[in-house]
Design an enzyme around this catalytic site. Structure first.
Site: not given
Length: 341
Positions: A82, A112, A185-187, A243
């Protein structure tokens, strides 16, 4: 007299762990050009007659920031998807201030995670992965990143929980929860142990104010490394898919529909999916996959994802009280994905 850097740390200090890890954590700056709507006056012929016919759509540049972890001396950097998913340009700033353009090697939206690479023309300081995945509640951890763009920051906390899932953050969740302060901002930054080794990639916070409230989540380093290795090798991550839409069997559901207490309910099927072709129907209760018992939708998701596409697997199901076997051929999990396993 000895400098503060060379003096022995005081009892309870995590200076050595921080000093070991800090050079390997980077700032990730992104920018994206976004087209802005035209002024509606430009649609008026009278206005265009006097002020010109400008057909060029105005463009605005939006910037973002995050953090990343250098995982190899030749420039591979692990971060969150992200942080970089919408970027046109990516720049990485090292701890020593040097800046480099970065390109995306690959990304995995379902965990992510993303891998970047920079060409630094010299060996880079790398973060060492913790040799064992033995984090426990109460262990001290440090979070390193670039919160709010103020610069590199280290915060301390403990492991509040492990194995957190079903949070609705990612498709595949197995989070470390910590009360170390994690802020925007730490991501993509590092969660390290007291030896200075990587134990997680800081990913998300639970907050009503937008700031840290002592509930932060990190992707375990073991999971991040598996995804990273696949991305570096093939550019992406391959997972199995059959599925089905899985639903937990609650006591109320079991009583209302006379379902067994074990297994998971197949609530829906993707048309022409492996499960559909294998004869499964909504209302079946899936009990085992290749002999492995499944009891939660999350467990089914993880178990199926580990299967290689093309493999034939045996499913044990209960249909109207009878135990049946079905064989399905695992397909590759589609991306972008839905909630179906």
């Amino acid at each position: 007299p000895p400098s503060a850097q060379s003096a022995p740390p005081s009892p309870g200090s995590y200076r050595q762990a921080a000093q070991r890890a800090l050079p390997s954590v980077v700032h990730v700056f992104t920018s994206k050009e976004v087209a802005q709507p035209r002024n509606p006056l430009l649609n008026d012929p009278f206005f265009r007659h006097f002020f010109g016919d400008s057909t060029q759509q105005p463009v605005q540049k939006r910037s973002g920031l995050g953090s990343g972890v250098i995982v190899s001396s030749d420039g591979y950097i692990l971060t969150n998807n992200h942080v970089i998913e919408a970027a046109d340009e990516i720049e990485v700033a090292l701890n020593d201030g040097h800046k480099f353009p970065a390109h995306i090697v690959g990304k995995d939206p379902e965990t992510d995670l993303a891998v970047l690479r920079i060409n630094a023309r010299s060996k880079l300081p790398t973060m060492q992965f913790a040799p064992h995945n033995n984090l426990s509640v109460g262990d001290v951890v440090l979070a390193i990143g670039n919160p709010f763009g103020v610069g590199q920051t280290v915060t301390m906390g403990i492991v509040s929980a492990t194995g957190r899932s079903q949070l609705g953050i990612n498709t595949f969740e197995d989070f470390i929860q910590t009360d170390a302060a994690i802020n925007p901002g730490n991501s993509g930054g590092a969660l390290i142990n007291t030896d200075g080794n990587l134990v997680g990639i800081n990913t998300a916070i639970y907050s009503r104010s937008g700031g840290s409230q002592g509930i932060g989540f990190a992707i375990p380093a073991t999971s991040a490394r598996e995804v990273m290795d696949q991305i570096i090798k093939t550019g992406g991550v391959v997972r199995g898919w059959i599925g089905i839409q899985a639903q937990e069997i609650t006591p109320e559901l079991a009583a209302s529909f006379n379902l067994p207490p074990q297994g998971i309910l197949i609530a829906g099927l993707a048309r022409n999916s492996p499960a559909d072709k294998g004869g499964l129907i909504p209302g079946d209760v899936l009990v085992t996959i290749d002999g492995t018992a499944v009891n939660t939708p999350h467990g089914v998701l993880e178990e199926v994802a580990r299967l290689p596409p093309g493999r034939l697997v045996k499913l044990s199901i209960i249909r109207r009280g009878k135990l049946l076997d079905a064989t399905v051929q695992v397909a590759r999990r589609p991306i972008p994905t839905t909630s179906r396993e």
